[in-house]
Enzyme design. Structure first.
Site, PDB file in Angstrom:
ATOM      1  N   LYS A 128       0.723  -1.157  -0.013  1.00  0.00           N
ATOM      2  CA  LYS A 128       0.026  -0.082  -0.065  1.00  0.00           C
ATOM      3  C   LYS A 128       0.734   1.139   0.090  1.00  0.00           C
ATOM      4  CE  LYS A 128      -3.948  -1.719   2.536  1.00  0.00           C
ATOM      5  NZ  LYS A 128      -5.152  -1.599   1.452  1.00  0.00           N
TER       6      LYS A 128
ATOM      7  N   ARG B 233     -10.345 -11.419   1.466  1.00  0.00           N
ATOM      8  CA  ARG B 233     -11.249 -12.515   0.925  1.00  0.00           C
ATOM      9  C   ARG B 233     -10.512 -13.694   0.775  1.00  0.00           C
ATOM     10  NH1 ARG B 233     -11.477  -8.953  -4.546  1.00  0.00           N
ATOM     11  NH2 ARG B 233     -11.220  -7.362  -2.839  1.00  0.00           N
TER      12      ARG B 233
HETATM   13  N1  BES Z   1      -8.049  -3.688   4.153  1.00  0.00           N
HETATM   14  C1  BES Z   1      -8.326  -3.224   2.923  1.00  0.00           C
HETATM   15  C2  BES Z   1      -9.564  -2.576   2.851  1.00  0.00           C
HETATM   16  C3  BES Z   1      -9.791  -1.158   3.056  1.00  0.00           C
HETATM   17  C4  BES Z   1      -9.278  -0.165   2.399  1.00  0.00           C
HETATM   18  C5  BES Z   1     -10.269  -0.945   4.595  1.00  0.00           C
HETATM   19  C6  BES Z   1      -9.508   0.994   2.927  1.00  0.00           C
HETATM   20  C7  BES Z   1     -10.428   0.323   5.049  1.00  0.00           C
HETATM   21  C8  BES Z   1     -10.154   1.206   4.167  1.00  0.00           C
HETATM   22  C9  BES Z   1      -8.417  -4.494   1.891  1.00  0.00           C
HETATM   23  O1  BES Z   1      -7.395  -5.525   2.298  1.00  0.00           O
HETATM   24  C10 BES Z   1      -7.809  -4.173   0.560  1.00  0.00           C
HETATM   25  O2  BES Z   1      -6.672  -3.689   0.631  1.00  0.00           O
HETATM   26  N2  BES Z   1      -8.543  -4.140  -0.324  1.00  0.00           N
HETATM   27  C11 BES Z   1      -8.278  -3.565  -1.726  1.00  0.00           C
HETATM   28  C12 BES Z   1      -8.893  -4.780  -2.482  1.00  0.00           C
HETATM   29  C13 BES Z   1      -7.958  -4.505  -4.082  1.00  0.00           C
HETATM   30  C14 BES Z   1      -6.600  -4.847  -4.093  1.00  0.00           C
HETATM   31  C15 BES Z   1      -8.772  -5.549  -5.073  1.00  0.00           C
HETATM   32  C16 BES Z   1      -8.719  -2.156  -2.016  1.00  0.00           C
HETATM   33  O3  BES Z   1      -9.802  -1.760  -1.433  1.00  0.00           O
HETATM   34  O4  BES Z   1      -7.907  -1.603  -2.448  1.00  0.00           O
HETATM   35 MG    MG Z   2      -5.450  -5.384   1.810  1.00  0.00          MG
END
Ligand code: BES
Ligand code: MG
Ligand code: ZN
Length: 502
Positions: free
Chosen positions: A281, A355
């Site tokens: 991230k 997931r």
């Molecule tokens: N934990 C995150 C989702 C999230 C994002 C929660 C912002 C709270 C605030 C999750 O694991 C994630 O990183 N999801 C990705 C999925 C994508 C790579 C398909 C996302 O939402 O960017």
């Molecule tokens: Mg994630």
């Protein structure tokens, strides 16, 4: 802070501030419609008279959220809380406004509240909203402050006619259990990621369940046991971690199960910190990823509340716990991993890890043959795009279940909105090299793509619903009964309400 109930009039109670709810009235004077406080809504003749004598009183129109305080000539400080027109006041507005009394927590030691002056049409609803508002607002996370503030406020006394005491006591008991469970989960969600790693988190849950949830069976799977369960997707997320994964399995069987008792399984995402893994991230998106275990804390709080309030159904609570970190063993994008279910998954983005751990957890849940599975997860940033940080997304394979959950959410005054799971989305997660891939197309229905992925791991005949709580899990500054920053504890009430409505 303690909440007491007393049969004496609020005016006769010893308290730093005496609080009354006042409704608004609309009077037509000539052509102009003016709004005034409704004199008759102030039952206490003493307060009514006193207010009349104060010239300033005319500036108080009792509009919703307006406050008017005065020192009484006979002594004592009074606070009048405007509630708007009685016919318009909702349970949620009452919950939010009464919660604002906690803003006095560092100013005074005691409040006396004339409870019935706040009542809506439905007395029971009013009492529930008042207790929830006060108790859920009574929370602060100050563990890491060198000089934590001890709240000055020690007691809120609710002045209540004797005839209502039994009902108050009953609701207070239930709501105390709820609020303690929510606040316990808020502490876990707010806990910092360098302290709350997977092993520690599971240990805290096990201790709490063993100590407080009599009759609940506690099983915690370690890494070897997770391997033996073939939860390879879960393990692939844990691969880059300095800590072992933990899989928490709690089971509750009611002492006298009703004939139509159901088995409800609650499953939660417990990522103690989400770096994204190799699909790292950006810095700005990584902060706040300590909240990524909120799904597991939510289902634990719901389970804990339901058990302590003697739920008539069999309940299972499953929490898949690890961080999503990077080291030389971490799973690389393009990896293909075989799930517990047997389906192969191409991991194209290691940041779509929630997931993956839930897939194995849901498959494990299905083996227990529950009637219903509810999962909660901070699964996608996309849910914030779709619904903002006020509304939780729900996705399901069963229309009746969604209907029941939406009803439960409405009754709990929590915002829940359904997103569709359609074949086109199901096609979007088909992989060229494996059975499934863990992402769809960028910027396309990200939340529901998460939903259809999870659905792949639900066995036929089991009703399942997925709560994407990424928007509502923290920083609910618009809700006076949630801290403006940090864990909210939202969706626990909806889940508990659903369980007891079943
Ligand atoms: N934990 C995150 C989702 C999230 C994002 C929660 C912002 C709270 C605030 C999750 O694991 C994630 O990183 N999801 C990705 C999925 C994508 C790579 C398909 C996302 O939402 O960017
Ligand atoms: Mg994630
Ligand atoms: Zn995550």
């Amino acid at each position: 802070m303690q909440i007491k109930v007393d049969a004496n009039a609020a005016t006769d109670l010893q308290a730093d501030i005496k609080v009354f709810g006042v409704f608004q009235t609309v009077e037509k004077k000539g052509k102009v419609t003016e709004r005034y406080y409704d004199e008759s809504s102030i039952k206490d003749s003493y307060v009514r008279k006193e207010l009349k004598n104060i010239a300033l009183a005319s500036t108080f129109d009792a509009s919703l959220g307006s406050l008017f305080s005065f020192n009484c000539s006979q002594g004592g400080t009074y606070l009048l809380m405007g509630l708007g027109e009685k016919k318009n006041l909702t349970r949620e507005q009452l919950r939010r406004n009464i919660a604002k009394l906690l803003s006095y927590k560092n100013k005074v030691t005691s409040l006396a509240v004339d409870a019935s002056s706040f009542f809506l049409g439905n007395t029971e609803d009013s009492i529930v909203a008042m207790y929830e508002g006060l108790m859920l607002a009574n929370y602060d996370f100050q563990k890491y402050k060198s000089n934590p503030k001890t709240p000055k406020l020690k007691t809120i006394t609710l002045s209540v006619p004797k005839k209502n005491h039994a009902l108050f006591a009953q609701i207070q008991k239930k709501t105390t259990i709820l609020a303690q469970s929510v606040n316990f989960s808020r502490d876990l969600v707010n806990e910092v990621p360098n302290v709350l790693h997977s092993e520690k988190y599971a240990q805290i849950i096990a201790e709490d369940a063993r100590k407080n949830l009599k009759g609940v069976k506690v099983k915690i799977l370690n890494k070897a046991q997770v391997k033996a369960e073939k939860m390879n997707l879960f393990l692939s997320v844990n691969a880059g971690s300095a800590y072992e994964p933990r899989f928490v399995h709690l089971s509750y069987t009611p002492s006298k199960a009703a004939k139509k008792a159901k088995h409800i399984a609650l499953v939660g995402k417990g990522i103690t910190f989400d770096t994204g893994g190799y699909s790292l991230k950006p810095a700005a998106n990584m902060t706040s990823m300590k909240y990524d275990m909120a799904g597991s804390a939510t289902v634990y709080a719901a389970f804990r509340t339901a058990v302590l309030n003697k739920c008539p159904h069999k309940l299972t609570c499953l929490m898949a716990i690890t961080d999503n970190a990077v080291n030389e063993n971490a799973t690389v994008p393009d990896a293909v991993v075989t799930s517990r279910r047997g389906k192969t998954v191409e991991i194209l983005n290691t940041d779509a890890e929630g997931r993956l751990i839930l897939a194995d957890a849901l498959d494990y849940a299905c083996d227990l043959k529950p009637d219903v599975i509810l999962d909660a997860a901070t699964l996608t940033g996309a849910v914030l795009v779709a619904l903002g940080d006020e509304v939780c997304g729900i996705m399901s394979n069963n229309d009746k279940l969604v209907k029941d959950l939406l009803t439960s959410a409405k009754e709990s005054d929590e915002y829940l909105w359904q997103l569709p799971l359609i074949d086109e989305y199901r096609d979007a997660i088909k992989s060229k090299v494996a059975d499934l891939k863990n992402i769809g197309k960028p910027m396309k229905a990200g939340t529901a793509i998460g939903g259809v992925f999870l659905e792949e791991f639900i066995k036929d005949g089991i009703a399942w619903a997925h709560f994407d709580i990424a928007g509502v899990a923290h920083d609910q500054a618009h809700l006076p009964y949630c801290p403006s920053q940090g864990a909210s504890g939202l969706m626990v009430r909806t889940m508990v309400n659903y369980i007891f409505n079943e």
